[in-house]
Each structure stands twice: as structure tokens, then as C-alpha cells.
Design a protein around this motif. Sequence first.
Motif, PDB file in Angstrom:
ATOM      1  N   GLU A   1       3.735 -35.027 -28.548  1.00  8.04           N
ATOM      2  CA  GLU A   1       4.489 -34.968 -27.285  1.00  8.04           C
ATOM      3  C   GLU A   1       4.354 -33.587 -26.656  1.00  8.04           C
ATOM      4  N   LEU A   2       4.372 -32.563 -27.485  1.00 12.87           N
ATOM      5  CA  LEU A   2       4.276 -31.196 -26.994  1.00 12.87           C
ATOM      6  C   LEU A   2       2.911 -30.954 -26.352  1.00 12.87           C
ATOM      7  N   ALA A   3       1.872 -31.532 -26.967  1.00 12.83           N
ATOM      8  CA  ALA A   3       0.527 -31.371 -26.410  1.00 12.83           C
ATOM      9  C   ALA A   3       0.358 -32.155 -25.111  1.00 12.83           C
ATOM     10  N   ALA A   4       0.970 -33.353 -25.039  1.00 11.15           N
ATOM     11  CA  ALA A   4       0.807 -34.215 -23.866  1.00 11.15           C
ATOM     12  C   ALA A   4       1.616 -33.732 -22.672  1.00 11.15           C
ATOM     13  N   ASP A   5       2.758 -33.105 -22.912  1.00 11.29           N
ATOM     14  CA  ASP A   5       3.642 -32.684 -21.823  1.00 11.29           C
ATOM     15  C   ASP A   5       4.328 -31.379 -22.212  1.00 11.29           C
ATOM     16  N   THR A   6       3.543 -30.336 -22.314  1.00 12.25           N
ATOM     17  CA  THR A   6       4.077 -29.053 -22.785  1.00 12.25           C
ATOM     18  C   THR A   6       5.186 -28.540 -21.883  1.00 12.25           C
ATOM     19  N   LEU A   7       5.014 -28.664 -20.574  1.00 14.21           N
ATOM     20  CA  LEU A   7       6.024 -28.166 -19.645  1.00 14.21           C
ATOM     21  C   LEU A   7       7.341 -28.929 -19.806  1.00 14.21           C
ATOM     22  N   GLY A   8       7.260 -30.234 -19.886  1.00 10.81           N
ATOM     23  CA  GLY A   8       8.475 -31.035 -20.037  1.00 10.81           C
ATOM     24  C   GLY A   8       9.187 -30.747 -21.339  1.00 10.81           C
ATOM     25  N   GLN A   9       8.425 -30.586 -22.433  1.00  9.23           N
ATOM     26  CA  GLN A   9       9.019 -30.313 -23.724  1.00  9.23           C
ATOM     27  C   GLN A   9       9.579 -28.893 -23.808  1.00  9.23           C
ATOM     28  N   LEU A  10       8.940 -27.953 -23.092  1.00 11.82           N
ATOM     29  CA  LEU A  10       9.472 -26.590 -23.034  1.00 11.82           C
ATOM     30  C   LEU A  10      10.834 -26.590 -22.351  1.00 11.82           C
TER      31      LEU A  10
ATOM     32  N   GLY B   1       7.854 -20.705 -11.005  1.00 11.57           N
ATOM     33  CA  GLY B   1       6.820 -20.943 -12.020  1.00 11.57           C
ATOM     34  C   GLY B   1       7.014 -20.200 -13.318  1.00 11.57           C
ATOM     35  N   VAL B   2       8.255 -19.757 -13.604  1.00 14.49           N
ATOM     36  CA  VAL B   2       8.512 -19.022 -14.845  1.00 14.49           C
ATOM     37  C   VAL B   2       8.140 -19.869 -16.063  1.00 14.49           C
ATOM     38  N   ASP B   3       8.547 -21.131 -16.041  1.00 11.55           N
ATOM     39  CA  ASP B   3       8.263 -22.001 -17.171  1.00 11.55           C
ATOM     40  C   ASP B   3       6.770 -22.321 -17.287  1.00 11.55           C
ATOM     41  N   ARG B   4       6.098 -22.503 -16.145  1.00  9.94           N
ATOM     42  CA  ARG B   4       4.666 -22.797 -16.189  1.00  9.94           C
ATOM     43  C   ARG B   4       3.867 -21.609 -16.732  1.00  9.94           C
ATOM     44  N   LYS B   5       4.291 -20.401 -16.371  1.00 11.27           N
ATOM     45  CA  LYS B   5       3.611 -19.208 -16.886  1.00 11.27           C
ATOM     46  C   LYS B   5       3.755 -19.106 -18.406  1.00 11.27           C
ATOM     47  N   ILE B   6       4.922 -19.521 -18.923  1.00 14.80           N
ATOM     48  CA  ILE B   6       5.121 -19.520 -20.375  1.00 14.80           C
ATOM     49  C   ILE B   6       4.170 -20.513 -21.030  1.00 14.80           C
ATOM     50  N   VAL B   7       4.061 -21.703 -20.438  1.00 12.74           N
ATOM     51  CA  VAL B   7       3.151 -22.714 -20.988  1.00 12.74           C
ATOM     52  C   VAL B   7       1.726 -22.171 -21.034  1.00 12.74           C
ATOM     53  N   GLU B   8       1.290 -21.556 -19.955  1.00  9.90           N
ATOM     54  CA  GLU B   8      -0.080 -21.022 -19.881  1.00  9.90           C
ATOM     55  C   GLU B   8      -0.290 -19.884 -20.881  1.00  9.90           C
TER      56      GLU B   8
ATOM     57  N   GLN C   1      -5.560 -21.276 -26.872  1.00  4.33           N
ATOM     58  CA  GLN C   1      -6.704 -20.496 -26.405  1.00  4.33           C
ATOM     59  C   GLN C   1      -6.273 -19.091 -25.968  1.00  4.33           C
ATOM     60  N   ASN C   2      -5.163 -19.001 -25.246  1.00  8.46           N
ATOM     61  CA  ASN C   2      -4.711 -17.697 -24.778  1.00  8.46           C
ATOM     62  C   ASN C   2      -4.162 -16.842 -25.922  1.00  8.46           C
ATOM     63  N   LEU C   3      -3.336 -17.457 -26.772  1.00 10.48           N
ATOM     64  CA  LEU C   3      -2.747 -16.712 -27.887  1.00 10.48           C
ATOM     65  C   LEU C   3      -3.826 -16.170 -28.824  1.00 10.48           C
ATOM     66  N   SER C   4      -4.810 -17.012 -29.148  1.00 14.43           N
ATOM     67  CA  SER C   4      -5.846 -16.591 -30.091  1.00 14.43           C
ATOM     68  C   SER C   4      -6.736 -15.498 -29.512  1.00 14.43           C
ATOM     69  N   GLY C   5      -6.763 -15.381 -28.139  1.00 19.37           N
ATOM     70  CA  GLY C   5      -7.594 -14.359 -27.519  1.00 19.37           C
ATOM     71  C   GLY C   5      -6.937 -13.007 -27.377  1.00 19.37           C
ATOM     72  N   LEU C   6      -5.620 -12.940 -27.653  1.00 23.48           N
ATOM     73  CA  LEU C   6      -4.918 -11.662 -27.551  1.00 23.48           C
ATOM     74  C   LEU C   6      -5.374 -10.715 -28.663  1.00 23.48           C
ATOM     75  N   GLU C   7      -5.473  -9.440 -28.334  1.00 20.44           N
ATOM     76  CA  GLU C   7      -5.952  -8.453 -29.302  1.00 20.44           C
ATOM     77  C   GLU C   7      -5.085  -8.437 -30.563  1.00 20.44           C
ATOM     78  N   VAL C   8      -3.765  -8.587 -30.400  1.00 16.33           N
ATOM     79  CA  VAL C   8      -2.873  -8.542 -31.558  1.00 16.33           C
ATOM     80  C   VAL C   8      -3.175  -9.681 -32.532  1.00 16.33           C
ATOM     81  N   ASN C   9      -3.685 -10.790 -31.994  1.00 21.37           N
ATOM     82  CA  ASN C   9      -3.994 -11.923 -32.864  1.00 21.37           C
ATOM     83  C   ASN C   9      -5.456 -11.951 -33.311  1.00 21.37           C
ATOM     84  N   ARG C  10      -6.306 -11.189 -32.609  1.00 17.19           N
ATOM     85  CA  ARG C  10      -7.714 -11.116 -33.027  1.00 17.19           C
ATOM     86  C   ARG C  10      -7.903 -10.131 -34.171  1.00 17.19           C
ATOM     87  N   SER C  11      -7.170  -9.017 -34.121  1.00 15.44           N
ATOM     88  CA  SER C  11      -7.419  -7.971 -35.121  1.00 15.44           C
ATOM     89  C   SER C  11      -6.171  -7.511 -35.869  1.00 15.44           C
ATOM     90  N   GLY C  12      -4.984  -7.963 -35.450  1.00 18.17           N
ATOM     91  CA  GLY C  12      -3.760  -7.511 -36.105  1.00 18.17           C
ATOM     92  C   GLY C  12      -3.456  -8.256 -37.397  1.00 18.17           C
TER      93      GLY C  12
END
Length: 709
Positions: free
Chosen positions: A598-607, A626-633, A638-649
Amino acid sequence: MARKIDEINESKFKGSGLLLHPHVLCEFLMAPSPLSAPEVADEATAHKKIYDQLRQVAETFPTASNGTVIPYRRHPDGWYMITEGLVSAMVVKNHLTALPTDVFLVTFPKAGTTWLKALLYSVFRRGADDLAAHGPHQLVPFLETQLFVNDRIPDLSSLPTPRLLNTHIPSQSLPESIAASGSKVVYLCRDPKDCFVSLWYFQNKFQKRDINESHRQFCDGISLFGPYWEHVLGYWKWHVEKPNQVLFLTYEELTADTLGQLRRLGEFLGRPFTVEEQEAGVDMKIVEACAIKNLSGLEVNRSGTTDIADRAVPNNVFFRRGVVGDWRNHLTPEMAKRIDDISHSKIWLAFASTIFTRERRIKGRLKIIGVLRGLFFMASSLTAEEVDGATTHKEIYDQLRQVVETFPTTLSCMGLYCRHPDGWYQSRKVVLSAMVIKRHLTAHATDIFLVTFPKSGTTWIKALLYSALHHGTDELAVRNPHQLVPFLESQLFINDQIPNLSSLPVPRLLMTHIPSQSLPDSVAASGSKVVYLCRDPKDCFVSLWHFWNRFVQWDINVALQEFCDGVTLFGSYWEHVLGYWKWHIERPSQMLFLTYEELAADTLGQLRRLAEFVGQPFTVEEQEAGVDRKIVEACTIQNLSGLEVNRSGTTNFTEKGVSNNIFFRRGVVGDWRNHLTPEMAKKIDVITESKFQESGLLLHPQFLQAKAE
């Protein structure tokens, strides 16, 4: 020889009044006499004479008020019962001769007696057919309220072998022939808080009782066959001394893993289920037939009766809910704490007073400390701050570490797993942390607990939950989600430390994989919010397999078998999910049950749903901005895994730093199709349907979709 001494006693003490002393009368009149096997023509008259003699003895015992017109009397061995019950117990003591083939089932009242009788009987009969026509109390009768009653000493030689007999009588008042003969004894223990609530409910069916007064009497030991604690400890010590004669079970283990405990019971009684029987589902059918819901629905138990003492008692009074932890719905925190405090003190007093040789004392210490978890379920509500100042955190861990070392282990491809008494698996280190958490974490009403089975989308939901509360994602750029919402068992309660969580900002965001039955009682009692994320078990398994393959090569076929057997971290998966699902059904305002799909199908609604649940809904203005949409994005994998803290931390887990990048893979719904054969997928699906049947969970959209596919 004995008779000669008795005659001198009677002669010497005659006229002194000493013969009227309860202890002397009890010893004198309960001693074997020519009436043990009546040779007179009228056997019934002889039996009545025995009862009348002991009735005179019992009437001299001290009385105690119990809130009814019939007071309890205190047996010389220190326990309470109404007069006729004491008389019957004394007759049993002197006139029952146990045989080596006998099986005695023993419980404290309302500890799960009816359920275990049905299971025990079915083990020997290899089926549950008789349960349709007879109540469990007719199949496994009570000694003191069904057999040795109404001035009768029954001839038990006509009972089939093995004779299945039940009693509530404390161990110190049983016939000596039981221990001497080698008869098997099965003892079932239950959390004293649930035991008390069930007993209070049962007695209220006959006469209304104030729960506060009943609670006081229970704590004072003035209850049927009580005190509870001495009753349990008596059989526990017997089990420690003679584990091959006394099997000690707990209601909580029986509930969490009924099939496993049934097999254990069969093994103990010399009637193990064969491989063929297990493959044919003989044991599983017994478990299903003996479920409380099924038993209570049988006509014999809905409208039938069983003769108990001098009356016919409706069978339906022996069935209620049977739910572990139901005490939370009836006891105040203060009432629960008083029972917990007594449980704790009784255990340590028992240890201090138990006599061991020097060699046995070391082993005995492990056993008695083990009672702290094995008997009273680590339910004490004491916090770390309330522990005696001389008891350091390390001492607490060391004591419980000895307990954990007594738990059974199983070897998996991932190493040695330890089986927690609540039925789940983990390393000894994590099981130890979970036990410390159970006892030393005090939840607050403002706390939010995030719970998942491993690899169910934990990292993603942590990022979403943290951002929902703060209505922004700035922190995610510099800190990994596991640093923002830490694990209790692998980041906080570790390395012999009991952390001071009072410094955390409110609301405290805490994470765990611990199954519901092993959480601190204060989580439910305080009204803390709990968010549970469930994932399709096939995707969950594949993600778990991929994760561990980063550390050690793990054959997927072997891994699947272990997953299906429940021998996996915090497993079984199905019991883990069901525990929280049932909590959600009972308390939807406290427990939010989400699915990964459900979270994958409707992330905004579940948030938005998540934010609403934790009391931080997005306003209309925030949604328009768009505060909630920015959180979803920002929180996409893909975005989380690309952050430096998650690539090398790295993030500290237990005693080492773990690379943040290992917590990110694909996160794709249905990825299991790229790894599992149809047969492997079907194996998981069959278990899922079987386990979730009748829970209502199969009606959940996620599982309806999986079933349709």
C-alpha cells in the motif's frame, strides 16, 4: 511399627488437648490406618468414617475470609481452600497410590487447565474425536473435586492405562507415591496477572466480587490453592530436581507455539509424533481441534454439564478468552506492579532459601534465575532507576545472560540462533537485549514505536515517519534513518547499558523488530502509538536473503526452508505479523497497521494517514504548498540511497559501525518473481493462507491481491 507409635501418642496425649492441635490431628488421622483398604462389609460406611474423621481435623484449621459466605481454611502445608476441598485433598494424600504409568496434570486455578486437558488427552488418543461428546474435565478428571468427593474413595484400577488425572493440589500436599513411583507430572504455569483476572472472572460467575478486594487477597495468598507463587515454585523446584519426571510448561509458550509445545508434550510422555504423523497433519489437527474457539463452540461445551463435587456445573463456564496479556484490560498499573513486585521478591527469596551442595548451587543459581523469565515472564515494571544502587547495569545483564544461556539453541546457516521463551529466534546477544528492554523500558503515552519484521521496508518507513513528525526532510541529508529512529535492541540497549531515554525529544521515536508478546507491558498500558509495517512474505524473504548474502553465502533453498520453519531472525514471520495484526484489531487507535505494498502504491496517501495517526496531520495549506509531496520525493529509495551520508557513512549497531549503503537495495514490489521458483513461492503462500486463516488478515488488500495472482 507406625501403629504402635500412634497408640502411644493417643494414650500419652489423651486429656492434654494436644490431640486437637491441627498439626497433630492431621498427622495422626492422615496416617495409614486399617481403614485404608476397608475390610468391613459396608465399604461406603468405612469411607464415610474416614472423611468424617478428616472433616473434624479440617474444621480446626484457621479460617480466612474470601468475600463469600463460605470462608477458606488454611491447610497445615500453607495453602487455602474451602473445608470440603481440604478434606478431599487429605483423603487423596493418604489413599491414592500412584502407578509408574500414571500421568498427572497440575495447574494453579485458571492457568489454562481446560485447554491443556484437551491437548493432553488428544496426545494419547492421537485424535480429538472424544472432545465432541465429552468436556475436557470429563476426560481428565480432578482428583479433589470429581473423584475423591462425596465421602467416596474411588477404585481407580478400572481406568485405562495410562491413567490421566488432574489436580490443583500444591506439590507438598500430594501423595508421596507420585514422586516415588516415577509417575509423569505435567505442570502448566501462567502469568500471575492473567491468572488472577481469569480467576476473578470465573468466581464472578457464581458470586459478584470486588476486583480490588480480590486483588488484595490474591496478593496476600488467600486464594484457591494459593498462594500462587508458592504453588508455582513448588513444581518448578521439582522440575529442576527431576526434569525427566516433571515437565514445566507456560501458558505463554503454549499460546505462541502450540504445535511445538504439543510435540514437546508428546515426547515427554513417551508418545512422540512420528514423521509420518507430522506429514499427515495429525498433530496440527489436534492443535486446531483443541483451540479455545473450537472447544467452546462444541455443543457438549455450550449446553452440557460436568459433575464437580456435589453439583452439575455448566461446561461453558470453563471457557472465556484465553488471551495472553488480557490483564491489561482490567488491572491498573498499580495493581499490575504489586503482582510483579511480589513475583520478583518471591523468586529471589526462593533462591536464597534453596539448599544446594556447592556443586549444585552453581547450576541451581542458573535455574532459579531462569525462573525470573521462565515463570514470571520478565513482567516486573521496575525501571533501571528503581533498581538497588548496588546493582549495576552490567550485573543486570550478567544475571540475564545466565538465563539466556539456558535457552535452547538451533544451528542455522547464519550461525547459532537462540530460542526466546516466547517462541522466536535471534542471537543470544539480541535475546538478552530484548529481555532487558522488557523489564527496564518504561513507555510514555507520547512515545511512538515503529515495528517491522526484518527487511519489510524499515529504512524507508523510518525516513517517512521522522519526516511526517517534523514536516520536513532536512535531517535526512546528514543523518541516516537508523540514526534518527534508533533500534531498541541493537542501538540503545546494548553493551551492558540501560540508557536514559528521558533526554530524547518528545515524542520519542523508537524502533524494534521484537515480537509483540515480548515488548514491555508499558507500551500497551501507556497508550503509546505503535506503527507496524507488514510486507509480502515472499519479498520479505528475498530481501532478507540478499541482505545476509552480503556477509556470508547462503543457499536460497536452505534459507527458504529455515524461513518457512520459522527459524529466522525474530521469526516466525507469520506469528510476528499476526501478533501485531491482532493488536491492531483490538486497539486500532493505538496500533496502525500498514503494508509495504500500500505504501508503494500510494505513498502520499499513506504518508498523510501516518501523520494523522501520530497527531501531526498536514494542514490544507501544507498540502497546497506541497510539503507532503516533497517528503515523499525526498524519501524515495532512489533519493535516500544517493545521499552522501548513505553512500559512505556508517551507523553504530551493537559494537561495530555498519555501512549505511547496505540498507538500500531495490525495494520493488514483487521482486520475489526474479528469485523464487513457482514451487518456492507456493510453499510460502500455502503457509500464509494456513496461518492467517480466520484472522481476517487474508481479507486485507495486500493478501487478497497476492491470492488473486
